[in-house]
Design an enzyme around this catalytic site. Structure first.
Site, PDB file in Angstrom:
ATOM      1  N   LYS A 160      -4.146   9.682   1.426  1.00 38.96           N
ATOM      2  CA  LYS A 160      -3.679  10.614   0.237  1.00 38.96           C
ATOM      3  C   LYS A 160      -3.113  11.744   0.354  1.00 38.96           C
ATOM      4  CE  LYS A 160      -8.319   9.125  -2.202  1.00 38.96           C
ATOM      5  NZ  LYS A 160      -9.102   8.035  -0.901  1.00 38.96           N
ATOM      6  N   PRO A 177       7.359  16.753  -1.397  1.00 41.95           N
ATOM      7  CA  PRO A 177       8.635  15.330  -0.503  1.00 41.95           C
ATOM      8  C   PRO A 177       8.536  15.735   0.724  1.00 41.95           C
ATOM      9  CG  PRO A 177       9.547  15.520  -2.620  1.00 41.95           C
ATOM     10  CD  PRO A 177       8.206  17.259  -3.025  1.00 41.95           C
ATOM     11  N   THR A 207       7.581  17.168   2.784  1.00 45.09           N
ATOM     12  CA  THR A 207       6.222  17.815   3.708  1.00 45.09           C
ATOM     13  C   THR A 207       5.889  16.828   4.387  1.00 45.09           C
ATOM     14  OG1 THR A 207       6.379  20.083   2.825  1.00 45.09           O
ATOM     15  CG2 THR A 207       4.566  18.871   3.867  1.00 45.09           C
ATOM     16  N   ARG A 264     -20.027  -0.933  -6.848  1.00 45.57           N
ATOM     17  CA  ARG A 264     -21.265  -1.002  -6.591  1.00 45.57           C
ATOM     18  C   ARG A 264     -21.926  -2.076  -7.430  1.00 45.57           C
ATOM     19  NH1 ARG A 264     -20.499   1.886  -4.236  1.00 45.57           N
ATOM     20  NH2 ARG A 264     -20.507   4.326  -4.114  1.00 45.57           N
ATOM     21  N   GLN A 297     -19.261   8.708  -6.912  1.00 42.21           N
ATOM     22  CA  GLN A 297     -18.740   7.474  -8.103  1.00 42.21           C
ATOM     23  C   GLN A 297     -18.721   7.667  -9.897  1.00 42.21           C
ATOM     24  OE1 GLN A 297     -15.992   6.281  -6.334  1.00 42.21           O
ATOM     25  NE2 GLN A 297     -16.265   5.276  -4.824  1.00 42.21           N
TER      26      GLN A 297
HETATM   27  O1  C5P Z   1     -18.338   2.009  -1.685  1.00 45.04           O
HETATM   28  P1  C5P Z   1     -17.991   3.904  -1.335  1.00 45.04           P
HETATM   29  O2  C5P Z   1     -18.178   4.553  -2.423  1.00 45.04           O
HETATM   30  O3  C5P Z   1     -18.595   3.768  -0.405  1.00 45.04           O
HETATM   31  O4  C5P Z   1     -16.407   4.189  -1.153  1.00 45.04           O
HETATM   32  C1  C5P Z   1     -16.041   5.118  -0.216  1.00 45.04           C
HETATM   33  C2  C5P Z   1     -14.859   5.341  -0.310  1.00 45.04           C
HETATM   34  O5  C5P Z   1     -13.469   4.487  -1.286  1.00 45.04           O
HETATM   35  C3  C5P Z   1     -13.435   6.602   0.143  1.00 45.04           C
HETATM   36  O6  C5P Z   1     -13.009   5.832   1.541  1.00 45.04           O
HETATM   37  C4  C5P Z   1     -13.117   6.551  -0.331  1.00 45.04           C
HETATM   38  O7  C5P Z   1     -11.799   7.560   0.436  1.00 45.04           O
HETATM   39  C5  C5P Z   1     -12.468   5.192  -1.321  1.00 45.04           C
HETATM   40  N1  C5P Z   1     -11.683   5.953  -2.384  1.00 45.04           N
HETATM   41  C6  C5P Z   1     -10.733   5.607  -2.842  1.00 45.04           C
HETATM   42  N2  C5P Z   1      -9.929   5.953  -4.164  1.00 45.04           N
HETATM   43  C7  C5P Z   1     -10.809   6.600  -5.043  1.00 45.04           C
HETATM   44  C8  C5P Z   1     -12.510   6.386  -4.825  1.00 45.04           C
HETATM   45  C9  C5P Z   1     -12.754   6.199  -3.565  1.00 45.04           C
HETATM   46  O8  C5P Z   1      -9.861   5.224  -1.893  1.00 45.04           O
HETATM   47  N3  C5P Z   1     -10.511   6.504  -6.401  1.00 45.04           N
END
Ligand code: C5P
Length: 240
Positions: A64, A69, A71, A182, A193
């Site tokens: 993520k 840019p 860097t 979920r 989440q």
């Molecule tokens: O299923 P769970 O909640 O455990 O998944 C968590 C994973 O989802 C983490 O690795 C998190 O970085 C990723 N994630 C993501 N983008 C989001 C929310 C979570 O890649 N918007």
């Protein structure tokens, strides 16, 4: 793509031993193993080689990136492990995304993170997003998906709730990856989440890949849980 190829398992563990344990355990059920910040910061780029040596599954480098840019371009140039990765995430910023897309080879799909699935309307408003946009995250997701497409990204990350609208607008030309999954049969304690859906619903809504972590990791039998997720993916695919 088989149903299994669409399941992304995040290796959200602190070290290589545990990561490799999950790769060995779940390689028959999982199409993509995701390396996130926790594992990458603790183990460094060698973790990508270690995983690639254990499995035929693809590797998703979920770092993520979010910086100026120049860097991020320099970080990409110094990341030789990107050769073994199939996906890389970057936060949504038009100039940054364009810079990244021109920097990487064709082997890697750049996914733009639209709106994190941990953010709900209240959280978006507290970040200064206008109420009319924040009230329904889909507005922001579609706006950012358009930025990602324009910049030449392969796909985006959004919640399964938004997948249908994104697919309707951008079709097969934009890969949709949805975390915040979920199953209705698994409980995750202290959940962070906010915008969640089941594996079946996410795939029925058009998600190309789903990220399922804690519902598999926290299950008494992770292999059985992953198998159930793949079955739901199959069911979702049949109904879309
Ligand atoms: O299923 P769970 O909640 O455990 O998944 C968590 C994973 O989802 C983490 O690795 C998190 O970085 C990723 N994630 C993501 N983008 C989001 C929310 C979570 O890649 N918007």
């Amino acid at each position: 793509m088989n149903a299994k190829d669409r399941l992304i398992f995040p290796l959200d563990v602190p070290d290589a031993d545990q990561a490799c344990k999950y790769v060995r355990l779940l390689s028959n059920q999982v199409g993509v193993f995701k390396v996130g910040l926790e594992l990458f910061v603790s183990e460094g780029p060698s973790i990508v080689d270690a995983i690639a040596n254990l499995t035929e599954a693809e590797i998703f480098l979920d770092l993520k990136f979010h910086d100026i840019p120049a860097t991020v371009q320099r970080a990409i140039r110094s990341a030789s492990c990107l050769q073994k990765a199939s996906f890389l995430t970057v936060h949504c910023d038009p100039v940054l995304l364009e810079a990244v897309v021109t920097e990487v080879d064709d082997n890697i799909k750049i996914l733009a993170v639209t709106v994190l699935t941990s953010l709900d309307s209240k959280a978006l408003m507290s970040l200064g997003i206008r109420e009319d946009l924040a009230s329904e995250p889909i507005h922001l997701v579609l706006q950012r998906a358009a930025i990602a497409k324009q910049a030449g990204c392969a796909g985006i990350v959004c919640s399964g709730r938004e997948a249908a609208a994104v697919k309707k607008k951008f079709g097969a030309n934009l890969v949709v990856v949805t975390p915040g999954i979920r199953p209705d049969w698994g409980d995750v304690e202290k959940d962070d989440q906010a915008r969640v859906v089941t594996p079946y619903q996410a795939v029925k809504n058009g998600a190309d890949y789903i990220v399922v972590g804690r519902p598999i990791r926290a299950a008494d039998d992770p292999v059985e849980a992953a198998t159930r997720v793949v079955e739901e993916i199959e069911r979702g695919l049949k109904e879309r």
